[in-house]
Design an enzyme around this catalytic site. Sequence first.
Site, PDB file in Angstrom:
ATOM      1  N   ASP A 144       0.821  -1.202   0.000  1.00  0.00           N
ATOM      2  CA  ASP A 144       0.000   0.000   0.000  1.00  0.00           C
ATOM      3  C   ASP A 144       0.859   1.258   0.000  1.00  0.00           C
ATOM      4  O   ASP A 144       1.536   1.552   0.980  1.00  0.00           O
ATOM      5  CB  ASP A 144      -0.930   0.010   1.221  1.00  0.00           C
ATOM      6  CG  ASP A 144      -1.986   1.098   1.136  1.00  0.00           C
ATOM      7  OD1 ASP A 144      -2.108   1.741   0.070  1.00  0.00           O
ATOM      8  OD2 ASP A 144      -2.699   1.308   2.132  1.00  0.00           O
ATOM      9  N   ASP A 347      -1.800   5.479  -6.401  1.00  0.00           N
ATOM     10  CA  ASP A 347      -2.257   4.671  -5.265  1.00  0.00           C
ATOM     11  C   ASP A 347      -2.403   3.211  -5.676  1.00  0.00           C
ATOM     12  O   ASP A 347      -3.407   2.817  -6.260  1.00  0.00           O
ATOM     13  CB  ASP A 347      -3.598   5.226  -4.765  1.00  0.00           C
ATOM     14  CG  ASP A 347      -4.112   4.493  -3.538  1.00  0.00           C
ATOM     15  OD1 ASP A 347      -3.344   3.726  -2.924  1.00  0.00           O
ATOM     16  OD2 ASP A 347      -5.290   4.678  -3.194  1.00  0.00           O
TER      17      ASP A 347
END
Length: 463
Positions: A144, A347
């Site tokens: 992440d 992202d």
Amino acid sequence: MASPLFLCILLVVFGSYVSISAAGDGKQSFVVVSTRSFQTQDVCSTSTGMPRPNGGAVPVVHRHGPCAKSQSTDKPSFAEALHRSRVRTDYIMSRALTMQEQEQEQDEDRVSIPAHLGTSVDSQEYVVTLGLGTPAVEQVVLLDTGSDLSWVQCAPCNSTGCYRQKDPLFDPRKSSTYVPIPCGSDVCNRLQSDHFDDGCTNDGTQCGFRVEYGDGSKTKGVYSNEALTLAPGVVINDFHFGCGYKQGGPNDNYDGLLGLGGAPESLPVQTSAVYSGAFSYCLPPVSSGTGFLALGAPTNTSAFSFTPITPLMNYDTFYTVKLTGISVGGKQLRIPRKVFEGGMIVDCGNIITHLPSTPYAKLESAFRAAMAAYPLLPSDEGDICYNFTGYTNVTVPKVALTFSGGVTVDLDVPNGVLLDGCLAFTESGPDDSVGIIGNVQMRTLEMLYDVSGGRLGFRPVAC
């Protein structure tokens, strides 16, 4: 200096594809692909390559794909994936707006900083298997770039306190290198300033941590030091992570999370003395294959195209780039550059790319025109999904994104454009100031985050 980590494991593509030219433009602007490429295969298909010599391997796999060690049993539909992506995006946008308000008001007493520091973990799709402790215990953790603090579930932890996971829980009592971080230490005090702290635990001697995510999942426990093994012989000593003893909310067959954001708690920042804060990854398609995660930058970056990268305002976690144009089928869309001024957050924890409303409308219109030969599936949500039943091959237009500095990146076809036969783009939402580049559009590209150099690199066909 230690050698940067790198492994490129090539994807074996099922079915063939052929590039063809749009009428009269002389460019390869459409690709004929087999409809088998939209399906998850039953067998993990990998072959190895080592573009950077003397590097260690950190394979990356899709957690719903055949190469996943602890494969999820319930692969989400496109509608579910889009919903999860929107939840995560809405949460990120709310944080971006908070930062904007903070800058505009310049009055800390009037600004509410969100207590939830993470984003939605339910949308994340890519995992790596790492070793934690001495002897090393394998842990499957989510990647992440939208999170900083890394954590795993720790023993002792009962079924009500921890998620079910297929791997053994990490037990710090069995590791010779585990050390809890003392309460009141500089490292612990920094957690408080970054809103990750949970006070002092265990009679006030150990540093507590707490992370709550936008989808309702959460973890808390002891902030700790431990040896992190990325590959045989490649060990990061004194890695700070959260040893979680109490979890809650959504979870699906993973053991924890590896934070790749830009704040001090993240893996790239913790290892910056060795790897200069640089890292890269290549995300494979869900259908099959393995990608990689690498710390450090290669000596030769001539195969990369670079665009400037900056944090999101004063928030270090997110990496932002400036999109300047989009083309479909070799034709540049007429989009005013001012609509991209807010930037795009890169992202890997998000699935779908979220564009401001104007460029999204232009993209959707051009893509539908280029795919007019194929029937659309009915949708109450306005999704652009195609019915390819009965087709062996389909012709898909190339989509290219142009970033500041004149860098144009051709997305992989079909893996970087379509997800389960659906256009993997959507609108950002009510706030058009910031967009998000999701992991679908990153697939098969090596994404090199050269943070100290202030740039993001793209290398095509890397996995």
